[in-house]
Design an enzyme around this catalytic site. Structure first.
Site, PDB file in Angstrom:
ATOM      1  N   ASN A 132       0.832  -1.210   0.000  1.00  0.00           N
ATOM      2  CA  ASN A 132       0.000   0.000   0.000  1.00  0.00           C
ATOM      3  C   ASN A 132       0.859   1.249   0.000  1.00  0.00           C
ATOM      4  O   ASN A 132       1.986   1.230   0.499  1.00  0.00           O
ATOM      5  CB  ASN A 132      -0.847   0.102   1.295  1.00  0.00           C
ATOM      6  CG  ASN A 132      -1.829  -1.041   1.447  1.00  0.00           C
ATOM      7  OD1 ASN A 132      -2.319  -1.581   0.469  1.00  0.00           O
ATOM      8  ND2 ASN A 132      -2.111  -1.394   2.693  1.00  0.00           N
ATOM      9  N   MET A 133       0.265   2.345  -0.500  1.00  0.00           N
ATOM     10  CA  MET A 133       0.858   3.647  -0.231  1.00  0.00           C
ATOM     11  C   MET A 133       0.137   4.178   1.003  1.00  0.00           C
ATOM     12  O   MET A 133      -1.100   4.206   1.046  1.00  0.00           O
ATOM     13  CB  MET A 133       0.655   4.595  -1.424  1.00  0.00           C
ATOM     14  CG  MET A 133       1.370   5.914  -1.255  1.00  0.00           C
ATOM     15  SD  MET A 133       3.166   5.736  -1.032  1.00  0.00           S
ATOM     16  CE  MET A 133       3.728   5.714  -2.728  1.00  0.00           C
ATOM     17  N   LYS A 167       0.992  -4.269   4.876  1.00  0.00           N
ATOM     18  CA  LYS A 167       1.572  -5.239   5.815  1.00  0.00           C
ATOM     19  C   LYS A 167       2.564  -6.179   5.136  1.00  0.00           C
ATOM     20  O   LYS A 167       3.604  -6.521   5.702  1.00  0.00           O
ATOM     21  CB  LYS A 167       0.464  -6.018   6.515  1.00  0.00           C
ATOM     22  CG  LYS A 167      -0.362  -5.127   7.433  1.00  0.00           C
ATOM     23  CD  LYS A 167      -1.378  -5.883   8.233  1.00  0.00           C
ATOM     24  CE  LYS A 167      -2.383  -4.938   8.886  1.00  0.00           C
ATOM     25  NZ  LYS A 167      -1.791  -3.930   9.766  1.00  0.00           N
ATOM     26  N   ASN A 218       5.752  -4.207   4.228  1.00  0.00           N
ATOM     27  CA  ASN A 218       6.474  -3.852   5.463  1.00  0.00           C
ATOM     28  C   ASN A 218       7.238  -5.061   6.011  1.00  0.00           C
ATOM     29  O   ASN A 218       8.393  -4.946   6.428  1.00  0.00           O
ATOM     30  CB  ASN A 218       5.497  -3.363   6.543  1.00  0.00           C
ATOM     31  CG  ASN A 218       4.830  -2.040   6.182  1.00  0.00           C
ATOM     32  OD1 ASN A 218       5.287  -1.336   5.291  1.00  0.00           O
ATOM     33  ND2 ASN A 218       3.748  -1.711   6.861  1.00  0.00           N
ATOM     34  N   SER A 274       4.305  -3.018  23.586  1.00  0.00           N
ATOM     35  CA  SER A 274       5.548  -2.715  24.315  1.00  0.00           C
ATOM     36  C   SER A 274       5.870  -3.760  25.393  1.00  0.00           C
ATOM     37  O   SER A 274       6.988  -3.816  25.905  1.00  0.00           O
ATOM     38  CB  SER A 274       5.438  -1.337  24.955  1.00  0.00           C
ATOM     39  OG  SER A 274       4.343  -1.350  25.843  1.00  0.00           O
ATOM     40  N   ASP A 298       4.508  -5.370  11.992  1.00  0.00           N
ATOM     41  CA  ASP A 298       5.115  -5.895  10.757  1.00  0.00           C
ATOM     42  C   ASP A 298       6.609  -6.118  10.941  1.00  0.00           C
ATOM     43  O   ASP A 298       7.168  -7.118  10.456  1.00  0.00           O
ATOM     44  CB  ASP A 298       4.875  -4.918   9.595  1.00  0.00           C
ATOM     45  CG  ASP A 298       3.401  -4.752   9.306  1.00  0.00           C
ATOM     46  OD1 ASP A 298       2.642  -5.718   9.522  1.00  0.00           O
ATOM     47  OD2 ASP A 298       2.999  -3.651   8.884  1.00  0.00           O
ATOM     48  N   LYS A 334      11.068   5.877  14.767  1.00  0.00           N
ATOM     49  CA  LYS A 334      11.101   6.805  13.633  1.00  0.00           C
ATOM     50  C   LYS A 334       9.734   6.832  12.951  1.00  0.00           C
ATOM     51  O   LYS A 334       8.935   5.898  13.091  1.00  0.00           O
ATOM     52  CB  LYS A 334      12.189   6.403  12.641  1.00  0.00           C
ATOM     53  CG  LYS A 334      13.571   6.603  13.221  1.00  0.00           C
ATOM     54  CD  LYS A 334      14.664   6.507  12.177  1.00  0.00           C
ATOM     55  CE  LYS A 334      16.022   6.566  12.857  1.00  0.00           C
ATOM     56  NZ  LYS A 334      16.973   5.631  12.298  1.00  0.00           N
TER      57      LYS A 334
HETATM   58  O1  RIB Z   1       0.653  -2.557   9.657  1.00  0.00           O
HETATM   59  C1  RIB Z   1       0.766  -1.247   9.164  1.00  0.00           C
HETATM   60  C2  RIB Z   1       0.257  -1.183   7.767  1.00  0.00           C
HETATM   61  O2  RIB Z   1      -1.127  -1.456   7.788  1.00  0.00           O
HETATM   62  C3  RIB Z   1       0.390   0.160   7.106  1.00  0.00           C
HETATM   63  O3  RIB Z   1       1.614   0.333   6.444  1.00  0.00           O
HETATM   64  C4  RIB Z   1      -0.817   0.216   6.190  1.00  0.00           C
HETATM   65  O4  RIB Z   1      -0.500   0.182   4.839  1.00  0.00           O
HETATM   66  C5  RIB Z   1      -1.686  -0.964   6.590  1.00  0.00           C
HETATM   67  O5  RIB Z   1      -1.608  -1.972   5.687  1.00  0.00           O
END
Ligand code: RIB
EC number: 2.7.1.15
Length: 293
Positions: free
Chosen positions: A9-10, A38, A41, A210, A239, A272
């Site tokens: 995804n963007m 996800k 990532n 956490s 992720d 970050k």
């Molecule tokens: O887990 C985070 C992700 O969930 C984000 O980057 C967003 O794109 C959603 O898919």
């Protein structure tokens, strides 16, 4: 080699002091577009640690699609399995960020064009994998097909059941590791976390933010504590945990050490901005594990 079958995804991120109430309009602080999804990532998390990672996914033939693919390649993720779809736009996630917390709406777009027949075409990639990672931002029949294909080929699978809606109990029979967070665990099993963990020893790993993560080893509950961190943005922390867990398992760590490694990676990722912005290298994770950061 790790293969990720999942979403790209963007992320359209708005930072704001407060979340708006229903029917309310407020002014935000900033708007940024950053790569996410996800699947992507988790692929970037594993690759940044040094893993050899392949992605099987679908993006639109549009500017986001190009940017998202370029970003994966820049992070050393092999994109031979990333399909470009002419008819459907790339997936996006609308993310509201406030005080380190987030609210996300995903519009899957091209991610939902990832079909079982395409997975079958990608069998040559899957059969070379040491581990396949899947999440639930792609069609459920595609998840089922991939799980069954991996079982037939004897390839272990890490299924991160996020978002949890659509989870099928049948998935469990084909899943080596299932990694819900506490809320997803309750949604999937409908019983308290400890009871669920005891049913699936060394298979079910529940992430606790956490606080770390836990699993049941067949005899006792193993609680692997999290690390102290300075939270900037929690997007993508789960992720990072999953990508790092997959990486550590493929590297031959035992489950407890792999979870500890993944906790350390997750704790660094939140320091970050952006889902992928804080994902660490292996050296950075080792530094945290030694207590040096
Ligand atoms: O887990 C985070 C992700 O969930 C984000 O980057 C967003 O794109 C959603 O898919």
């Amino acid at each position: 080699m790790i293969t990720v079958v999942g979403s790209i995804n963007m992320d359209l991120v708005v930072q704001t002091d407060d979340f708006p109430q229903q029917g309310e309009t407020i002014l935000g602080q900033s708007f940024t577009t950053v790569p996410g999804g996800k699947g992507a990532n988790q692929a970037v998390a594993a690759a940044r640690l040094g893993g050899n990672v392949q992605m099987i996914a679908s993006v639109g033939k549009d500017s986001f699609g190009k940017e998202l693919r370029d970003n994966l390649q820049a992070n050393s993720v092999n994109c031979d399995g990333v399909l470009e779809n002419n008819a459907v736009a790339s997936g996006i996630a609308n993310i509201l960020l406030s005080g380190g917390d987030n609210r996300i709406i995903v519009v899957p777009g091209a991610n939902y064009e990832l079909t079982p027949s395409y997975i079958e075409e990608m069998k040559k990639i899957i059969q070379k994998s040491q581990l396949v990672i899947i999440q639930q931002e792609i069609p459920i029949p595609t998840i089922m097909y991939t799980l069954k294909l991996c079982a037939k080929l004897g390839i272990p699978v890490l299924l991160n059941p996020a978002p949890a809606g659509g989870f099928q109990k049948e998935f469990l029979a084909y899943t080596t590791f299932l990694t819900p967070n506490e809320t997803e665990c309750e949604h999937i099993f409908g019983v308290n976390m400890e009871a669920a963990l005891e049913r699936y020893p060394n298979q079910l790993i529940v992430t606790l933010g956490s606080e770390g993560a836990r699993f049941f080893d067949g005899e006792k509950h193993v609680i692997v504590e999290g690390f102290k961190t300075n939270v900037v943005d929690t997007t993508g922390a789960g992720d990072t945990f999953n990508g790092a867990l997959a990486y550590a398992i493929v590297e031959g760590f035992d489950l407890k050490e792999a979870v500890k490694f993944a906790n350390a990676a997750g704790s660094l990722s939140v320091e970050k901005f952006g889902a992928q912005g804080g994902m660490p290298t292996r050296a950075e994770v080792e530094q945290r594990l030694r207590g040096e950061s």
